[in-house]
Design an enzyme around this catalytic site. Structure first.
Site, short mmCIF file in Angstrom:
data_model
loop_
_atom_site.label_atom_id
_atom_site.label_comp_id
_atom_site.label_asym_id
_atom_site.label_seq_id
_atom_site.Cartn_x
_atom_site.Cartn_y
_atom_site.Cartn_z
N GLY A 106 -14.94 1.02 3.32
CA GLY A 106 -13.55 1.45 3.89
C GLY A 106 -13.06 2.81 3.62
O GLY A 106 -13.47 3.63 2.89
N GLU A 107 -12.22 3.06 4.44
CA GLU A 107 -11.35 4.46 4.45
C GLU A 107 -10.00 4.27 4.39
O GLU A 107 -9.30 3.73 5.31
CB GLU A 107 -11.99 5.37 5.41
CG GLU A 107 -11.25 6.88 5.32
CD GLU A 107 -12.09 7.71 6.11
OE1 GLU A 107 -13.17 7.43 6.77
OE2 GLU A 107 -11.64 9.04 6.16
N TYR A 147 -5.92 7.52 1.09
CA TYR A 147 -5.94 7.93 -0.20
C TYR A 147 -7.45 7.89 -0.77
O TYR A 147 -7.75 8.99 -1.34
CB TYR A 147 -5.20 6.87 -0.83
CG TYR A 147 -5.22 6.93 -2.50
CD1 TYR A 147 -4.89 8.00 -3.13
CD2 TYR A 147 -5.60 5.82 -3.24
CE1 TYR A 147 -5.04 8.20 -4.49
CE2 TYR A 147 -5.76 5.66 -4.44
CZ TYR A 147 -5.48 6.93 -5.39
OH TYR A 147 -5.29 6.89 -6.45
N ALA A 148 -8.31 7.19 -0.39
CA ALA A 148 -9.55 7.25 -0.77
C ALA A 148 -10.65 6.64 0.16
O ALA A 148 -10.28 5.88 1.11
CB ALA A 148 -9.52 6.43 -2.15
N ASP A 151 1.15 -2.25 -11.73
CA ASP A 151 1.06 -2.74 -10.67
C ASP A 151 0.02 -3.91 -10.36
O ASP A 151 -0.86 -3.93 -9.85
CB ASP A 151 0.26 -1.56 -9.78
CG ASP A 151 0.62 -1.86 -8.14
OD1 ASP A 151 1.34 -2.80 -7.96
OD2 ASP A 151 -0.17 -1.25 -7.32
#
Lengths: 345, 377
Positions: A9-10, A13-14, A130
């Protein structure tokens, strides 16, 4: 040395890759490649990356995602080699109302693992900040693993201010919504309480679209924070004066029992102690684990018997590429506008 | 009373219904086409349903067949399953014995032990069947059942479990077979014409060669003859066995009760441990006791300022952290720990290297390897 195999996945942020260890190709890992954000951080690494590396490499616990290694690749990207957790996250299980059925014993097992993870963080003086169902990954053996330490920080020294813009809104405690700059581990306990409620209700418990709406929901479901039930609350930075006629006194046990009756009276007692308005009256993570609910009937389900849903590698990629504190776009958008008939039953 | 009329009667016929006259009331099937015969496993005397209703409705009564004075109850009357009442009785007895003797071969340590167990079971069955020492056998069987009640019920549960598993398995197999069949039917249709053609050719061949059919009949006759001979031999053997058993009926009365010997020891799973919410990781400090209050003027404002206190900031967390930091490292002896580690590593290596020089070289290599690994992580 891990080898990246394919992209999972893209995000902004990363980028997340599935990889394996060169020495042992059967050992799979997830490689989170931090993007160098040139616009925001002209020099150095993003705050999230530093936090994640700093705290994850200190923590080694069965319920916290393991950071195997950190390395940098040719264009000075930072790569985190994380434990590969293929079975998705807790949010998927909660949302799949038709496909997955679970009861109190399963909720207790998941909450127990979350409780251990949070307690372990606090025991090592780290605030996670979080906690939410899609940061709770499920390992192949059913173990719940707390992940995404992009907003974590260590406990503050006295008089040192902390940011109140942390924790995804639905799971944010009232003191942060009211702008407290000095807080403690009890912020994570509130998040745990909302996750507990969400596990029982199978929908987000307090899903506000804005910070103000979130505070309104808390007033409505838990009670309005006033000086009587929370001494000193009016001194908090963003405290709003509530209408005298519109004050909801703190909800009693009967109200919680009618909504969360499936957890049983002892479970409701624990939930109420986690969702106390005044952070000083709220349980600490240690007190949560010392509660008698864990040892009362039913016994938590063994992790190998917990319901599973094949999240697949893509889901892990999806989860890892997010930035801390975000609500997935597909989920928060339509919640308030859609009429919720399930709550009327 | 003709056969054709009976077969026109109601429902499928059961094995016991072939008789046309009730031995008790002499009513005939001609008058009552719906007549059903019932037997009682007490004496296996057959009578029609209306007789059973008439005689036993008021409670237990004696069997109306002459010479049989057994007391029968209406509740136990049932339709027979087998044509031959001897077989019906044997099946009943075997079923009863099997409820007490329900161990599996896998429960025994040796095949011999299992065979001995089966021997006991067969002796009991035989005694009950042939009326040898019936009272003694019944007593022993009851005592045996009482003594092994726990293991019998456990075995029963196990058997039910395997049966359900088997059912599931067969259901799955059937489904698979159905799918296979559906696939095969298509192939069948294609090859049907081909096979018919071959068949026709074969028939033509037979028609042309006149001698062959006769030979086939002879062959068939030979094979049936062989089969009957084999059956006869088997019957003879069985009779001999029965005679032998009749000659030694007293064997089983020697010991008081049937004993199961050579059972594998039952291993119970260990009881589950109590749930530990901390997952076995809770620890208490050894070198200090944490107090809930430490006096220091610097901390006074953090205790009283509502802007700090109302947000939930808890000085106890700070105390905990500073105390831990102050005492961290106490009780850690790095030299000792590393020494033990090195020793453990060294012992492993010594087995492979003979000389001291080689050992040193190996240790250096291992160190380099370790350094390289640390570099990666």
């Amino acid at each position: 040395m891990p080898i990246a195999d394919k992209k999972l996945g893209e995000g902004t942020y990363a980028v997340v890759y599935l990889g394996h260890l060169k020495a042992d190709p059967k050992r799979l890992v997830a490689i989170k490649k931090m993007k160098v954000n040139t616009a925001e951080w002209r020099d150095g690494l993003t705050m999230d990356a530093i936090r994640e590396v700093k705290y994850l490499q200190e923590l080694s616990h069965p319920n916290i995602i393991a950071l195997h290694a950190v390395f940098s690749s040719k264009n000075q990207n930072l790569n985190l080699v994380l434990e590969y957790l293929p079975l998705g996250d807790l949010e998927m299980l909660i949302k799949d109302v038709d496909g997955i059925r679970y009861g109190t014993a399963e909720v207790k097992a998941w909450m127990g693992m979350l409780g251990r993870a949070v307690w372990f963080c606090h025991e090592n003086f780290i605030l996670h900040r979080d906690i939410k169902p899609n940061n709770l990954f499920i390992a192949a053996d059913g173990e719940v693993k707390l992940a995404d330490f992009g907003l974590a920080r260590s406990f503050a020294d006295p008089y040192r201010i902390m940011s109140h813009q942390v924790i995804t809104r639905w799971y944010r405690p009232p003191e942060l919504l009211l702008g407290a700059r000095h807080y403690a581990g009890t912020v994570d306990v509130w998040s745990m309480g909302t996750v507990f409620a969400e596990l029982i209700l199978r929908r987000p418990f307090l899903a506000g679209q804005t910070d103000v709406e979130q505070l309104e929901l808390i007033c409505q479901w838990i009670g309005t924070p006033v000086e009587e039930n929370w001494p000193g609350v009016s001194k908090l930075a963003d405290y709003i004066r509530f209408d005298k006629g519109n004050i909801q006194p703190i909800r009693g046990k009967e109200f919680f029992l009618s909504t969360f009756g499936t957890a049983g009276p002892v479970g409701v007692d624990l939930l109420m102690s986690m969702l106390a308005l005044d952070p000083r009256k709220r349980s600490t993570s240690r007190q949560v684990l010392e509660h008698k609910w864990w040892t009362s009937e039913p016994r938590p389900t063994a992790k190998e018997h917990l319901p599973k849903k094949g999240g697949g590698p893509e889901k892990m990629g999806e989860d890892l590429k997010r930035k801390g504190g975000e609500i997935p776009a597909s989920r928060g958008d339509s919640v308030a506008r859609r009429l919720d008939f399930s709550a009327m039953r | 009373m003709s056969r054709s009329m009976q077969s026109n009667g109601a429902g499928p016929r059961r094995p016991g219904d072939r008789e046309d006259i009730c031995p008790v009331c002499k009513s005939t099937r001609y008058l009552n086409p719906e007549m059903r015969f019932l037997v009682n496993p007490e004496c296996y005397h057959k009578m029609c349903e209306s007789c059973v209703d008439r005689i036993f409705s008021q409670g237990p009564a004696a069997c109306p067949i002459a010479g049989c004075a057994r007391t029968l109850r209406k509740q136990r009357f049932r339709q027979q399953t087998f044509e031959d009442l001897k077989i019906e009785r044997e099946v009943d007895i075997r079923r009863r014995v099997a409820t007490a003797f329900n161990c599996q071969e896998s429960d025994f340590e040796t095949l011999l032990a299992y065979n001995n167990y089966l021997e006991d079971m067969e002796v009991a069955t035989f005694n009950l069947l042939q009326g040898v020492d019936v009272d003694a056998t019944e007593r022993k069987l009851a005592a045996f059942a009482a003594q092994n009640a726990a293991s019998i019920s456990a075995n029963n549960a196990k058997a039910t479990e395997t049966r359900t598993a088997q059912h599931a398995h067969t259901a799955a197999q059937k489904e698979q077979a159905r799918l296979n069949r559906a696939g095969a039917t298509r192939a069948d249709v294609a090859s049907m014409a081909e096979r018919e053609e071959a068949h026709r050719e074969a028939i033509d061949a037979v028609a042309n060669a006149k001698d062959e059919p006769g030979q086939k009949v002879v062959l068939l006759k030979k094979s049936t003859a062989r089969r009957t001979a084999a059956e006869k031999a088997r019957d003879k053997q069985r009779q001999q066995q029965q005679q032998q058993q009749l000659q030694h009926p007293g064997d089983s009365t020697d010991h008081e009760i049937y004993k199961i010997q050579g059972l594998k020891p039952v291993i119970h799973p260990p009881p589950e441990k109590a749930y530990d919410p901390f997952g076995g990781m809770a620890h208490t400090p050894v070198y200090y006791t944490l107090q809930s209050h430490y006096e220091h003027p610097w901390l006074d404002r953090a205790r009283t300022d509502p802007g700090i206190v109302a947000g939930g900031y808890d000085l106890r967390e700070y105390y905990h952290r500073t105390m831990l930091a102050a005492f961290a490292g106490l009780g850690c002896f790095i030299d000792e720990e590393m020494g033990e580690k090195e020793k453990g590593r060294g012992e492993g290596d010594d087995k492979m290297v003979a000389t001291e020089g080689a050992a040193m070289a190996a240790a250096a290599a291992a160190g380099a390897d370790r350094a390289a690994r640390r570099d990666v992580l």
